[in-house]
Design an enzyme around this catalytic site. Structure first.
Site, PDB file in Angstrom:
ATOM      1  N   HIS A  86      -8.176  -4.945  -0.543  1.00 14.51           N
ATOM      2  CA  HIS A  86      -6.897  -4.344  -0.139  1.00 14.51           C
ATOM      3  C   HIS A  86      -6.296  -5.217   0.954  1.00 14.51           C
ATOM      4  O   HIS A  86      -6.459  -4.954   2.150  1.00 14.51           O
ATOM      5  CB  HIS A  86      -7.147  -2.914   0.365  1.00 14.51           C
ATOM      6  CG  HIS A  86      -5.911  -2.080   0.431  1.00 14.51           C
ATOM      7  ND1 HIS A  86      -5.193  -1.720  -0.687  1.00 14.51           N
ATOM      8  CD2 HIS A  86      -5.263  -1.510   1.488  1.00 14.51           C
ATOM      9  CE1 HIS A  86      -4.174  -0.977  -0.333  1.00 14.51           C
ATOM     10  NE2 HIS A  86      -4.178  -0.844   0.981  1.00 14.51           N
TER      11      HIS A  86
ATOM     12  N   SER B  63       0.826  -1.204   0.000  1.00 19.60           N
ATOM     13  CA  SER B  63       0.000   0.000   0.000  1.00 19.60           C
ATOM     14  C   SER B  63       0.867   1.263   0.000  1.00 19.60           C
ATOM     15  O   SER B  63       1.657   1.477  -0.919  1.00 19.60           O
ATOM     16  CB  SER B  63      -0.964  -0.038   1.194  1.00 19.60           C
ATOM     17  OG  SER B  63      -1.939   0.986   1.098  1.00 19.60           O
TER      18      SER B  63
ATOM     19  N   ASP C  63     -10.044  -4.122  -4.929  1.00 18.05           N
ATOM     20  CA  ASP C  63      -9.483  -3.134  -4.002  1.00 18.05           C
ATOM     21  C   ASP C  63     -10.211  -1.805  -4.163  1.00 18.05           C
ATOM     22  O   ASP C  63     -10.196  -1.201  -5.239  1.00 18.05           O
ATOM     23  CB  ASP C  63      -7.983  -2.954  -4.296  1.00 18.05           C
ATOM     24  CG  ASP C  63      -7.253  -2.208  -3.187  1.00 18.05           C
ATOM     25  OD1 ASP C  63      -7.892  -1.422  -2.482  1.00 18.05           O
ATOM     26  OD2 ASP C  63      -6.038  -2.417  -3.048  1.00 18.05           O
TER      27      ASP C  63
END
Length: 247
Positions: free
Chosen positions: A226, A141, A194
């Protein structure tokens, strides 16, 4: 008699523990008698280095025991998209799903910190007698963003960059700064479901890197949100073994 690279690595860890500023780095020393390289693993927004300890320890248990893992934790800062809540963050985010107007306050400071860490790990390997030190930078991320930004600007080039559920904001301004890293292998993994970091952000990052001449990109999509998927773990493990020439 001079001190070994491992002894100096322990000193470096103590320095990072006692210095003011960011929290101490979590360091997982090789579990074997050999030290063949280092993985710097960067966590996501609101997490810490310890959040990825289990994954990295499992990687050591499953064929990467000769690798040292360094898991730094970002400084705590207010994050705009989370209503100003203070949390570990490599940079500020205005909106979690739109990079067009992002200023990413703090990104350049974090880049300098990570770049210094890469250089330090490379230097310790050289002092250990490694004539071709290998450092791989991975991230998830927001950490994946930093892995791309810092890993590809590192000179000498790193041995690989892994971008897991990540992105590349325009404000990072890497254009013209990564020509020496065009041959660096890049692993890009993302979930099609996501919503925090939508697929388009991943696609834009991949296209930007390709346009800059980075041709060695291995790309995988997963039916996930995610998160970090078991199939993704298997790909990451195999990719890391390739980077360090491990069977």
């Amino acid at each position: 008699m001079g001190r070994s690279g491992r002894e100096k690595a322990a000193d470096a860890e103590r320095r990072r523990t006692t210095d003011s500023g960011p929290p101490p780095d979590l360091v997982l020393e090789p579990t074997s008698d050999e030290w063949k390289g280092t993985v710097v693993f960067l966590h996501g927004l609101g997490d810490t280095g310890r959040g990825w300890r289990d994954v990295c320890e499992t990687l050591q248990e499953e064929g990467l025991g000769c690798i040292r893992f360094v898991l730094p934790t970002a400084e705590r800062r207010p994050v705009t998209c989370n209503r100003g809540a203070v949390m570990p963050a490599w940079h500020d985010e205005m909106a979690c799903d739109d990079l067009a107007d992002e200023t990413c306050a703090g990104i350049h400071d974090s880049n300098r910190r990570i770049t210094r860490l890469i250089a330090e790990e490379r230097g310790l390997l050289v002092e250990e007698g490694d004539t071709a030190p290998k450092v791989v930078v991975c991230g998830f991320s927001q950490g994946a963003c930093m892995a791309v930004v810092s890993g590809l600007q590192s000179d000498p080039p790193v041995a690989g960059v892994a971008c897991l559920s990540g992105y590349l904001p325009p404000v990072a301004r890497i254009e013209g700064k990564t020509a020496h890293s065009k041959a660096v292998p890049i692993l890009v993994c993302h979930g099609v479901r996501d919503t925090l970091c939508p697929m388009q952000m991943c696609t834009d990052a991949k296209n930007t890197l390709a346009a800059l001449g980075h041709a060695s990109i291995e790309y995988h999509e997963y039916d996930m949100a995610h998160e970090f998927h078991p199939s993704e773990y298997a790909v990451l493990k195999a990719w890391l073994k390739q980077r360090f020439a491990l069977s």
